[in-house]
Design an enzyme around this catalytic site. Structure first.
Site, PDB file in Angstrom:
ATOM      1  N   LYS C 172       0.842  -1.201   0.000  1.00  0.00           N
ATOM      2  CA  LYS C 172       0.000   0.000   0.000  1.00  0.00           C
ATOM      3  C   LYS C 172       0.878   1.253   0.000  1.00  0.00           C
ATOM      4  CE  LYS C 172      -3.710   2.560   0.204  1.00  0.00           C
ATOM      5  NZ  LYS C 172      -4.690   2.639   1.274  1.00  0.00           N
ATOM      6  N   LYS C 240      -1.422  11.422   5.556  1.00  0.00           N
ATOM      7  CA  LYS C 240      -1.080  10.426   6.568  1.00  0.00           C
ATOM      8  C   LYS C 240      -0.292   9.273   5.943  1.00  0.00           C
ATOM      9  CE  LYS C 240      -3.324   6.953   7.125  1.00  0.00           C
ATOM     10  NZ  LYS C 240      -4.289   5.861   7.194  1.00  0.00           N
TER      11      LYS C 240
END
Lengths: 299, 299, 299, 299
Positions: C172, C240
């Site tokens: 990811k 983030k």
């Protein structure tokens, strides 16, 4: 009567700083995780304590200088830390380099106990600590700064009160932003000279006379030419400081692309096993990238 | 008997440099594209010429200081340029900032005629030119450098012979690499301070004592705080110099990511119509990016 | 008999994912910090629980999808978290995007209790969650992956087992590195077109046929032209994720200058109050820098 | 009756493009600096000429595809170039990749003679040229584009008229901006995977399903895994194209920091002697920087 001083953290920086305070006549209570680090100071009259808490119980002013935010939190807020030992009216002076926002949180916690806090990170390296010539950037209430100022003047030369709590850490972050990028800029310049067939030592000499002149060009530029990156300011500490810078930029929502780029080179330097060298060794990452080795053709 | 000196290019830099030579007693032949630029020098005893060629026909040493590579090529190699006028044994001293590889090509061309060449770009700005305190970085044969040295010492203070032909231009390129990145680093630092609620003027003051200390922090840092970017070193000239740096990196096959990044900010500054400001105005591009306006809270 | 499924975290992504599992026939126990988020699922037959612990007490497989590392730690390791409730042999599937190293630590902690863990972050956005077409990148033991695979196939379309624990999070992170930089590259290209007087919509169209072709050019490029950054993948979440990327690069000691640079633009976007827009709105930071507004001249 | 076609430049791209036109039935006059490059085409019925001028004297439409701006200027504007040979009403189609501003200057010069010009750079590489599947980005007047369209459709598949003169070159510049940065982003991702102990081949596979999906990830990502950078699009040509991009950004006064950064890596790749490899070999510069070698652990 002089303030009773506590000192927590007797590493490369802390030990000579504590020694200078002792020699200036301050009664001194000390704590170090590795007990043997306290011995030389005990021989000069300091009292070794079993915990930061014990240090705090005996001191008016407690100085801390440890590695990173969690270390500061441990020695101040931990079970045997300064908080349970500190008396109301005491001052905690954190001279570590940590995050401004963590600093503000710690100060708030100390304030609940009636304990004051200054953040007072330093620059100038081991030599500056030994010679008592550090630059000290201080954040906190002005009257607290005035109270501690005599101690700062024992440890450093350029002592500036820059603002409220956290301002010292912000200033240190600014310092690391400028130094890291200037180091990388000097690295690029010396590499450009070498690749162009021009003696980088002469280029450095010529630049020292003009606007490009800086302490980095003078000191770190010479280290690059000498391939001598020891001793100095350890790359792994600079890496930690740049992490603080980038976390702060994230929190503030501002862009610092130059700092972010140099931080990556420092990552690669430390990842390559050279975290113990002076951070100007980052030039070796730049050299690897371009397969150019900076080399003076004169002595 | 003093050398007869020719001077081609009487812009912001050239005019005061030529005046200093005249006042030091050198017989002077001058040429400027805009004739009126010669008038003040003629009033002090210089002789105005109709072309660089005419200047060369009258001089032992011809100094050129014009804008960019094609301008230097025009005044030296052009139809009414220095080449057709220069006598064997003459010296051409190009004090413009141009590409090192173009410099080497021009020197080779002059060499075919028995004319020597030095590349001797300067730093220090208009004020340094007026005061005769420029830094002068010289490339070329040592004996030619020695011959011209007395003239350099009239115009500058920090005069360094850095190597063979082109070495002066390489050194100037290195200078611009360091200055541009240091300016941007100072900009990031002052922005970080402001966004953190700390007075950037105090941060600058604190940093002036340590390794971050530099002439850029001192001078350009103050300009950023004062929002006063005039006079200084024009951004559009810095843009041109960074183009030379990046072309040189391309030719050499080396990576200068820091220089490349700052060059982009300078592009945006000039593109926004501010090419006439001092290049430290690049901070306004950084401010736009983050929507932070650097502002001192003190005086 | 189907596995009993627990679901912790019913946000923008979690709610439609849980609904798809329920509709596929899985018995479902759910928990959300904001109770009302559970209501629609309860109406479809799910059972609302008072804590992650209660969810774990009732389930064979517990899925978590919350915001950040501390949230995952809270719902799994906290006082009323999954650990005290989970039965040996249960599986925790964390589908949040968090740090690979934090993931490994959590998995180790679960392992001590005989509980298995998969990390299975997703991409594809709200629409992909609703349609059950998410990409799911899974790390963990192969036999555990096989056990959970039927559930993944209900929620997603492109389900890949990429390696051991943490490998899903690494993948990811890689995904976000590529997307962020491709977005910024597309932004630069459309800005270059606009500044050159060429219709950026036509440029995008022309590029869609060649190597530059990408889903980012297709989807986010169109958003930039339409100035329509809603809905999408929120910039504050991309921020983030880039923080995780940069922390991971720091831990590994590798340089990711491109990712670091784009992360700065995202900082500035979020800092400017636009953290709720799709992360392709980062183009507005690029536009501010150059004072160019991307604008199609057609339709 | 078909248009008579001239073709100047029979390199890796030009030769198969000319062959496709010949095989489609166009009468063909050709010129190449290295005479032997014309031989295979002559064997298929083309006529070899002694100069671009001679080509122009025989043709209605003259296509040029050579290396760089000075080459295009030479074959079009030079003494034995197209200008002195071209008939009013003729069309020059430059399919080289050169500077947009140089293109506009050349078109203006041709216009003075009543000769039309299209700029029509291509992407798709040698294979696309052989297969007649190139992407062709065309700038110039719409009616001229319509006249030449049948030829474009023989050579390419994705043919887009993007705007006025120079628009084709701008579009190609945009294409190279996106490809270069996507290549570098894929390089960072695969390096992050490898350094994290995750198989980069699996990461690539997982990413191909989502938004990160791109032709670059598919094709160049595989080259990085295979360490097979031949054949492809030569890094030295990509370097030239990035130079055009950065010169254009300079002229326009816009900031393209991402493109500028990647251009530096390409510099280092070419400088290291690998200018003949596919430009995805730039990953080796990234690997050197971090001392990480991307390596799949599966076949």
């Amino acid at each position: 009567m002089p303030e009773k001083v506590g000192f927590v953290g007797l590493g490369i920086m802390g030990q000579p700083m504590a020694r200078n305070l002792r020699r200036a006549g301050y009664p001194l209570w000390v704590f170090a995780r590795r007990e043997e680090r306290a011995t030389p100071l005990v021989e000069e009259g300091a009292t070794a304590c079993v915990s930061p808490r014990a240090v705090a119980e005996n001191s008016d002013i407690v100085i801390t200088i440890v590695s990173d935010t969690p270390d500061v939190e441990a020695v101040i807020l931990g079970e045997n830390g300064i908080v349970p030992g500190a008396r109301p009216g005491a001052v905690v002076v954190d001279m570590s380099t940590i995050s401004p926002s963590a600093t503000r949180a710690i100060a708030a916690r100390l304030g609940e106990q009636g304990v004051e806090m200054l953040d007072a990170p330093v620059s100038g390296g081991e030599q500056g600590a030994i010679d008592g010539t550090l630059s000290i950037m201080v954040g906190g209430r002005p009257e607290v700064f005035e109270r501690v100022r005599p101690l700062f003047q024992v440890m450093g030369k350029n002592v500036v009160h820059v603002g409220e709590t956290g301002a010292g850490q912000v200033t240190k972050a600014c310092n690391q932003v400028v130094i890291a990028q200037t180091i990388a800029a000097v690295g690029e310049a010396l590499m450009l000279a070498t690749a162009s067939g021009v003696d980088p030592a002469k280029v450095r000499q010529a630049l020292l006379g003009g606007f490009a002149a800086s302490r980095v060009l003078e000191v770190h530029g010479q280290r690059m030419l000498d391939r001598n990156f020891q001793p100095g300011f350890m790359a792994r500490l600079h890496q930690k400081d740049m992490r603080i810078v980038l976390e702060t930029a994230h929190e503030l929502g501002i862009a610092l692309p130059g700092a972010a780029q140099v931080a990556q080179y420092i990552n690669a330097l430390v990842g390559g096993g050279d975290g113990g060298l002076d951070s100007s060794a980052v030039v070796s990452v730049q050299e690897r990238m371009s397969q150019v080795g900076i080399k003076s053709t004169t002595a």
